[in-house]
Design a protein around this motif. Structure first.
Motif, PDB file in Angstrom:
ATOM      1  N   ALA A   4     -45.337 -36.626  37.172  1.00 51.72           N
ATOM      2  CA  ALA A   4     -45.447 -35.258  36.643  1.00 51.72           C
ATOM      3  C   ALA A   4     -46.724 -35.055  35.826  1.00 51.72           C
ATOM      4  CB  ALA A   4     -44.225 -34.953  35.767  1.00 51.72           C
ATOM      5  N   GLN A   5     -47.318 -33.849  35.964  1.00 55.86           N
ATOM      6  CA  GLN A   5     -48.503 -33.502  35.172  1.00 55.86           C
ATOM      7  C   GLN A   5     -48.103 -33.043  33.778  1.00 55.86           C
ATOM      8  OE1 GLN A   5     -49.735 -30.674  38.483  1.00 55.86           O
ATOM      9  NE2 GLN A   5     -51.536 -30.645  37.172  1.00 55.86           N
ATOM     10  N   LEU A   6     -46.886 -32.468  33.678  1.00 55.83           N
ATOM     11  CA  LEU A   6     -46.429 -31.878  32.410  1.00 55.83           C
ATOM     12  C   LEU A   6     -44.947 -32.212  32.241  1.00 55.83           C
ATOM     13  CD1 LEU A   6     -47.046 -29.888  30.038  1.00 55.83           C
ATOM     14  CD2 LEU A   6     -46.419 -28.014  31.582  1.00 55.83           C
ATOM     15  N   GLU A  43     -34.710 -33.144  30.051  1.00 58.37           N
ATOM     16  CA  GLU A  43     -36.175 -33.232  30.110  1.00 58.37           C
ATOM     17  C   GLU A  43     -36.604 -32.917  31.538  1.00 58.37           C
ATOM     18  OE1 GLU A  43     -38.775 -35.928  27.493  1.00 58.37           O
ATOM     19  OE2 GLU A  43     -38.435 -37.036  29.351  1.00 58.37           O
ATOM     20  N   LEU A  44     -37.677 -32.134  31.681  1.00 52.03           N
ATOM     21  CA  LEU A  44     -38.156 -31.759  33.021  1.00 52.03           C
ATOM     22  C   LEU A  44     -39.617 -32.165  33.177  1.00 52.03           C
ATOM     23  CD1 LEU A  44     -35.937 -29.386  32.179  1.00 52.03           C
ATOM     24  CD2 LEU A  44     -36.670 -28.449  34.353  1.00 52.03           C
ATOM     25  N   GLY A  45     -39.978 -32.570  34.389  1.00 55.00           N
ATOM     26  CA  GLY A  45     -41.368 -32.883  34.708  1.00 55.00           C
ATOM     27  C   GLY A  45     -41.854 -31.943  35.809  1.00 55.00           C
ATOM     28  N   PHE A  46     -43.133 -31.555  35.742  1.00 55.95           N
ATOM     29  CA  PHE A  46     -43.678 -30.573  36.692  1.00 55.95           C
ATOM     30  C   PHE A  46     -45.034 -31.031  37.224  1.00 55.95           C
ATOM     31  CE2 PHE A  46     -41.097 -28.455  33.537  1.00 55.95           C
ATOM     32  CZ  PHE A  46     -40.323 -27.564  34.269  1.00 55.95           C
ATOM     33  N   SER A  47     -45.260 -30.846  38.524  1.00 51.59           N
ATOM     34  CA  SER A  47     -46.593 -31.018  39.107  1.00 51.59           C
ATOM     35  C   SER A  47     -46.866 -29.878  40.078  1.00 51.59           C
ATOM     36  CB  SER A  47     -46.685 -32.330  39.887  1.00 51.59           C
ATOM     37  OG  SER A  47     -46.840 -33.386  38.986  1.00 51.59           O
ATOM     38  N   VAL A  48     -48.098 -29.444  40.110  1.00 48.14           N
ATOM     39  CA  VAL A  48     -48.471 -28.336  41.002  1.00 48.14           C
ATOM     40  C   VAL A  48     -48.546 -28.826  42.444  1.00 48.14           C
ATOM     41  CG1 VAL A  48     -50.352 -26.734  41.583  1.00 48.14           C
ATOM     42  CG2 VAL A  48     -49.737 -27.123  39.195  1.00 48.14           C
ATOM     43  N   ARG A  49     -48.068 -28.016  43.389  1.00 51.10           N
ATOM     44  CA  ARG A  49     -48.260 -28.267  44.824  1.00 51.10           C
ATOM     45  C   ARG A  49     -49.164 -27.172  45.370  1.00 51.10           C
ATOM     46  NH1 ARG A  49     -43.861 -31.193  47.798  1.00 51.10           N
ATOM     47  NH2 ARG A  49     -44.777 -30.169  49.607  1.00 51.10           N
ATOM     48  N   GLN A  78     -42.686 -17.178  41.107  1.00 56.85           N
ATOM     49  CA  GLN A  78     -43.679 -17.222  42.178  1.00 56.85           C
ATOM     50  C   GLN A  78     -43.725 -15.882  42.915  1.00 56.85           C
ATOM     51  OE1 GLN A  78     -42.578 -19.681  45.504  1.00 56.85           O
ATOM     52  NE2 GLN A  78     -44.527 -20.793  45.414  1.00 56.85           N
ATOM     53  N   ALA A  79     -42.539 -15.345  43.250  1.00 55.25           N
ATOM     54  CA  ALA A  79     -42.477 -14.079  43.999  1.00 55.25           C
ATOM     55  C   ALA A  79     -43.030 -12.930  43.166  1.00 55.25           C
ATOM     56  CB  ALA A  79     -41.031 -13.788  44.406  1.00 55.25           C
ATOM     57  N   GLU A  80     -42.634 -12.869  41.884  1.00 54.73           N
ATOM     58  CA  GLU A  80     -43.040 -11.719  41.059  1.00 54.73           C
ATOM     59  C   GLU A  80     -44.492 -11.772  40.622  1.00 54.73           C
ATOM     60  OE1 GLU A  80     -40.352 -10.307  38.108  1.00 54.73           O
ATOM     61  OE2 GLU A  80     -38.659 -10.406  39.505  1.00 54.73           O
ATOM     62  N   SER A  81     -45.068 -12.992  40.589  1.00 52.76           N
ATOM     63  CA  SER A  81     -46.471 -13.095  40.171  1.00 52.76           C
ATOM     64  C   SER A  81     -47.409 -13.090  41.377  1.00 52.76           C
ATOM     65  CB  SER A  81     -46.678 -14.384  39.373  1.00 52.76           C
ATOM     66  OG  SER A  81     -46.458 -15.508  40.207  1.00 52.76           O
ATOM     67  N   GLY A  82     -46.826 -13.314  42.573  1.00 52.63           N
ATOM     68  CA  GLY A  82     -47.653 -13.399  43.773  1.00 52.63           C
ATOM     69  C   GLY A  82     -48.451 -14.690  43.829  1.00 52.63           C
ATOM     70  N   CYS A  83     -48.044 -15.696  43.041  1.00 51.29           N
ATOM     71  CA  CYS A  83     -48.793 -16.962  42.983  1.00 51.29           C
ATOM     72  C   CYS A  83     -48.635 -17.727  44.299  1.00 51.29           C
ATOM     73  CB  CYS A  83     -48.267 -17.792  41.810  1.00 51.29           C
ATOM     74  SG  CYS A  83     -49.134 -19.334  41.594  1.00 51.29           S
ATOM     75  N   GLN A  84     -49.723 -18.327  44.776  1.00 51.71           N
ATOM     76  CA  GLN A  84     -49.700 -19.072  46.051  1.00 51.71           C
ATOM     77  C   GLN A  84     -49.378 -20.551  45.838  1.00 51.71           C
ATOM     78  OE1 GLN A  84     -50.460 -17.446  49.116  1.00 51.71           O
ATOM     79  NE2 GLN A  84     -50.310 -15.657  47.756  1.00 51.71           N
ATOM     80  N   LEU A  85     -49.351 -20.987  44.566  1.00 53.87           N
ATOM     81  CA  LEU A  85     -49.108 -22.404  44.290  1.00 53.87           C
ATOM     82  C   LEU A  85     -47.610 -22.697  44.282  1.00 53.87           C
ATOM     83  CD1 LEU A  85     -51.686 -22.797  41.375  1.00 53.87           C
ATOM     84  CD2 LEU A  85     -51.913 -23.682  43.722  1.00 53.87           C
ATOM     85  N   GLY A  86     -47.251 -23.969  44.458  1.00 49.13           N
ATOM     86  CA  GLY A  86     -45.859 -24.394  44.385  1.00 49.13           C
ATOM     87  C   GLY A  86     -45.701 -25.461  43.313  1.00 49.13           C
TER      88      GLY A  86
END
Ligand code: CDM
Ligand code: ATP
Length: 283
Positions: A4-6, A43-49, A78-86
């Motif tokens: 995870a990045q964060l 605790e949660l871990g996150f990485s961008v796809r 993701q849907a509401e911001s229109g972000c292309q990342l996962g």
């Protein structure tokens, strides 16, 4: 999790009191409740796809991937911001599910704040809280991260400064359905509104408690047990019950006297959530 990045916490909450004032036309209930956070949580871990997919990498028994509040929060943002990342997301689940300590809601709020940061969305707290409310009544308080007196269905929040005692939280091994408690014909739904000031002076109760005690003998027994040591109460719609102590030593001492069949933990009440403390330290 190590990829995870964060990595961020998703703390539990307690409802120190919970009054039900009435029922709205949409079936939701008007409440008055006092929220405080605990320094204990998931605790949660996150990485961008880069491919736009959302994957929860940890299996949560009993919760299908796509209905997990973490995945639903991520997809909605993701849907509401229109972000292309996962994102790839990992979860270390420590909070009992259906415990009335907000585990799922807190996971959702941590996901919204983490992805807003990793995806560089720059959303305001108001906007994230509004999106959170569409996922659950308890999500906004976790997004804002300040102990609060809540009204409406739990989304009208007035920050409060409360004492920060130590709590012993016991988790009877039963699953209490929030929807079922709120639809019980015997639920008290006409408690008169009170002013935040009288609450801060120690007033209040949990209107859900009589219904939950009646339907779930394990919860009633846990309350009887804890009441031998301190004044015990139900949080949210249960199943967890809690009592407060002036210091950790006193709380630990009572914890050691609980039977092994009743899981429990000791944590301090906090007016600023661990999530917000961690985010502030990253700035
Ligand atoms: C009881 C509390 O935990 C107090 O903090 C919350 O108000 C419940 O919050 P939550 O778990 O996020 O609840 P939601 O997922 O929004 O709602 C679950 C179900 O509880 C009932 N519900 C919930 C909140 C509310 N103010 N009135 C309700 O009647 C509704 O039947 C709803 O279908
Ligand atoms: N990430 C998640 N963690 C826990 N439960 C989840 C999650 N995602 C979805 N759920 C579903 O939500 C239900 C309630 O979970 P949660 O742990 O938030 O209850 P709770 O502590 O009673 O919450 P609250 O106090 O907000 O009512 C679970 O039974 C599960 O089906």
């Amino acid at each position: 999790m190590q990829d995870a990045q964060l990595i961020l916490p998703a703390p539990a909450k307690l409802n120190l009191m919970l009054h039900i004032l009435g029922r709205r036309a949409d079936g939701y209930h008007e409440l008055q409740t006092l929220f405080q956070f605990l320094d204990h949580g998931d605790e949660l871990g996150f990485s961008v796809r880069q491919d736009g997919e959302i994957h929860l990498r940890t299996d949560v028994p009993g919760v299908p991937h796509d209905s997990n509040l973490i995945v639903r929060a991520a997809r909605k943002l993701q849907a509401e911001s229109g972000c292309q990342l996962g994102a790839d997301i990992w979860l270390d689940k420590r909070l009992p599910m259906g415990g009335g300590i907000g585990g799922g809601s807190s996971d959702a709020a941590t996901t919204l704040l983490a992805l807003d940061r990793l995806w560089n969305l720059g959303w305001s707290e108001d906007r994230l809280a509004a999106l959170g409310l569409s996922l659950g009544a308890d999500v906004p308080v976790f997004v804002r991260g300040r102990a609060a007196f809540a009204e409406g269905v739990g989304e009208q929040l007035t920050p409060v400064d409360l004492p920060e005692p130590w709590f012993l939280v016991a988790a009877p091994q039963v699953f209490v359905s929030t929807a079922e408690v709120f639809s019980d014909p015997e639920l008290t739904r006409d408690t008169p509104p009170i002013k935040v000031r009288s609450l801060l002076e120690g007033g209040g109760r949990n209107d859900c408690q009589p219904v939950v005690e009646k339907r779930y003998p394990d919860v009633r027994n846990a309350l009887i047990l804890l009441n031998k040591f301190t004044s015990a109460r139900l949080t949210g719609t249960g199943a967890c019950v809690f009592g407060s102590f002036p210091n950790k030593g006193d709380a630990d001492k009572v914890r050691r006297q609980l039977p092994a069949t009743l899981p429990s933990f000791v944590a301090q009440g906090r007016n600023i959530s661990m999530l917000h403390r961690k985010l502030q330290s990253l700035v």
